[in-house]
Design a protein around this motif. Structure first.
Motif, mmCIF file in Angstrom:
data_model
loop_
_atom_site.group_PDB
_atom_site.id
_atom_site.type_symbol
_atom_site.label_atom_id
_atom_site.label_comp_id
_atom_site.label_asym_id
_atom_site.label_seq_id
_atom_site.Cartn_x
_atom_site.Cartn_y
_atom_site.Cartn_z
ATOM 1 N N GLN A 1 6.345 1.101 8.803
ATOM 2 C CA GLN A 1 5.702 1.490 7.544
ATOM 3 C C GLN A 1 5.560 0.336 6.562
ATOM 4 O OE1 GLN A 1 6.750 5.340 5.913
ATOM 5 N NE2 GLN A 1 7.118 4.439 3.911
ATOM 6 N N LEU A 2 4.354 0.232 5.970
ATOM 7 C CA LEU A 2 4.053 -0.761 4.940
ATOM 8 C C LEU A 2 3.839 -0.058 3.611
ATOM 9 C CD1 LEU A 2 1.286 -2.783 6.857
ATOM 10 C CD2 LEU A 2 3.776 -3.045 7.027
ATOM 11 N N TYR B 1 -1.671 4.346 1.492
ATOM 12 C CA TYR B 1 -0.344 4.321 0.862
ATOM 13 C C TYR B 1 -0.261 3.254 -0.221
ATOM 14 C CZ TYR B 1 4.714 5.257 0.914
ATOM 15 O OH TYR B 1 5.995 5.608 0.591
ATOM 16 N N GLY B 2 -0.211 1.982 0.191
ATOM 17 C CA GLY B 2 -0.232 0.900 -0.774
ATOM 18 C C GLY B 2 -1.618 0.304 -0.898
ATOM 19 N N ILE B 3 -1.836 -0.497 -1.978
ATOM 20 C CA ILE B 3 -3.140 -1.132 -2.149
ATOM 21 C C ILE B 3 -2.988 -2.400 -2.977
ATOM 22 C CG2 ILE B 3 -3.879 -0.037 -4.320
ATOM 23 C CD1 ILE B 3 -6.622 0.461 -2.848
ATOM 24 N N CYS B 4 -3.862 -3.371 -2.709
ATOM 25 C CA CYS B 4 -3.946 -4.570 -3.526
ATOM 26 C C CYS B 4 -5.399 -5.016 -3.545
ATOM 27 C CB CYS B 4 -3.029 -5.686 -3.022
ATOM 28 S SG CYS B 4 -3.101 -5.994 -1.236
ATOM 29 N N GLY C 1 -11.296 6.989 5.817
ATOM 30 C CA GLY C 1 -11.346 7.663 7.099
ATOM 31 C C GLY C 1 -10.030 7.666 7.846
ATOM 32 N N LYS C 2 -8.955 7.250 7.180
ATOM 33 C CA LYS C 2 -7.634 7.203 7.808
ATOM 34 C C LYS C 2 -6.657 7.975 6.922
ATOM 35 C CE LYS C 2 -4.281 3.836 9.637
ATOM 36 N NZ LYS C 2 -4.104 4.477 10.944
ATOM 37 N N TYR D 1 -0.667 1.431 5.259
ATOM 38 C CA TYR D 1 -0.408 2.783 5.760
ATOM 39 C C TYR D 1 1.007 2.884 6.320
ATOM 40 C CZ TYR D 1 -5.472 3.398 5.491
ATOM 41 O OH TYR D 1 -6.775 3.470 5.045
ATOM 42 N N LYS D 2 1.468 4.118 6.461
ATOM 43 C CA LYS D 2 2.818 4.361 6.950
ATOM 44 C C LYS D 2 2.969 4.051 8.433
ATOM 45 C CE LYS D 2 3.997 7.811 3.466
ATOM 46 N NZ LYS D 2 4.439 9.201 3.183
ATOM 47 N N ASP D 3 1.860 3.951 9.175
ATOM 48 C CA ASP D 3 1.953 3.615 10.602
ATOM 49 C C ASP D 3 1.980 2.107 10.856
ATOM 50 O OD1 ASP D 3 -0.665 2.808 10.174
ATOM 51 O OD2 ASP D 3 -1.544 4.104 11.707
ATOM 52 N N GLY D 4 2.076 1.304 9.772
ATOM 53 C CA GLY D 4 2.151 -0.150 9.924
ATOM 54 C C GLY D 4 0.821 -0.866 9.869
#
Length: 348
Positions: free
Chosen positions: A188-189, A141-144, A136-137, A158-161
């Motif tokens: 950004q993360l 971006y990244g995942i673990c 829903g967002k 996400y890119k918004d931190g």
């Protein structure tokens, strides 16, 4: 397959707690051992790998790699392509094993669908796309992927931190997810990795540094491990992070300092001392080029054929030129131990 529920609640603000040294750290060269076939597609395609060890025949172990223009690519340990799953634009991927069934699970951050879930057959090694869990967002971006007993929890950046923690539940043919916690950093993360033994989640903030979050504690806040300003070898962009897992919670964190074509190694346990910095150089005898501009990476600390101390797998931006035939490079962990003078630990 059932995932036990992992209950996490609450939201956190950030507090800054610096714990980095200030002395410059020399960079040592380490030679690449092997490489995979190209991920396919032109331009910027390959992004992030994850290692899966076959439970009874290590020679059948796999490397899962993302092609962010197409989907998931599955490689054998010799680098040959085994499978290609063109499910759409996935960016990062992670694997956890022994979650209580005949299947292991991988998750990937899907730009359009949220969390893409895959099963890995523990006998044949066949990888299947199970389903997608919408977050829903915009643009995961990244995942673990982490576990606690038989519980599964995915960290999505996400890119918004923002980093979100998602409880995973359900059968291997229909996993569902529930948002349990959301934590906000400033910028950004991307890369992240769960350290279940020490109860922490390690997160890369691209322009700033590396953080640790006690993810099982709903009141916890992120704590700095290192920053790009600390002169330890880390530079923006901070990209992939992973862990060589030793016994008793010991081991090493590895982070990609993308713009400098190098990697920084930290002690796994707080206060996370810097253990060394390295770059990956060409293996001219094998005809393998050097590694540049690494995005995602993964470390596996179990013994594999040809890699008795484990393996590091990294994305290579240029093969050999930037954004050309991008692939993944394999590095013998024993060579890293020798080059950096790391204590030889027993694997988890």
């Amino acid at each position: 397959m059932r995932f036990a529920r992992l209950v996490l609640a609450g939201a956190s603000a950030i507090t800054l707690a610096a714990c980095a040294t200030v002395a410059p750290v020399p960079t040592v060269p380490v030679m690449v051992t092997a490489e995979t076939a190209p991920a396919g597609a032109t331009g910027d395609a390959a992004d992030d790998p994850a290692v899966w060890r076959h439970p009874t025949d290590a020679a059948q172990s796999l490397i899962l790699g993302t092609n962010k223009q197409e989907g998931l690519v599955v490689y054998a340990l010799d680098g040959s392509e085994r499978q290609r799953l063109p499910i759409g634009p996935i960016n990062n991927v992670d694997v956890r094993q022994d979650l209580g069934s005949a299947y292991d699970i991988a998750v990937a951050s899907n730009d359009t669908q949220g969390i893409s879930v895959f099963s890995i057959d523990r006998t044949t090694g066949e990888v299947k796309h199970v389903n997608d869990v919408p977050t829903g967002k915009t643009e995961p971006y990244g995942i673990c992927l982490g576990k606690s007993g038989n519980a599964g929890v995915a960290g999505v950046t996400y890119k918004d931190g923002t980093i979100e923690l998602w409880e995973l539940d359900g059968e291997a043919d229909g996993v569902t997810g529930t948002l349990a916690r959301s934590v906000k950093l400033a910028t950004q993360l991307e890369g992240c990795v769960f350290d279940e033994v020490n109860g922490t989640l390690v997160i890369g903030e691209e322009a700033h540094g590396v953080w640790s979050l006690a993810y099982m504690d709903a009141a916890s806040v992120p704590v700095e491990i290192d920053t790009v300003a600390a002169n330890n070898g880390l530079v923006a962009d901070v990209e992939g992070v992973s862990i060589w897992r030793g016994q008793d919670g010991k081991g090493w964190i590895v982070a990609s300092a993308q713009a400098a074509d190098r990697y920084v190694v930290y002690e796994r346990q707080a206060p996370h001392a810097v253990m060394g910095v390295f770059t990956l150089v060409a293996n001219t005898q094998a005809g393998i080029d050097k590694v540049t501009h690494t995005d995602g990476l993964d470390v596996f600390s179990g013994a594999l054929p040809g890699y008795p101390r484990g393996i590091l797998v990294v994305q290579d931006d240029g093969n050999p030129n930037p954004e050309q035939d991008q692939n993944f490079k394999l590095v013998d962990w024993a060579m890293l131990e020798t080059a950096l003078g790391l204590p030889v630990l027993e694997a988890e």
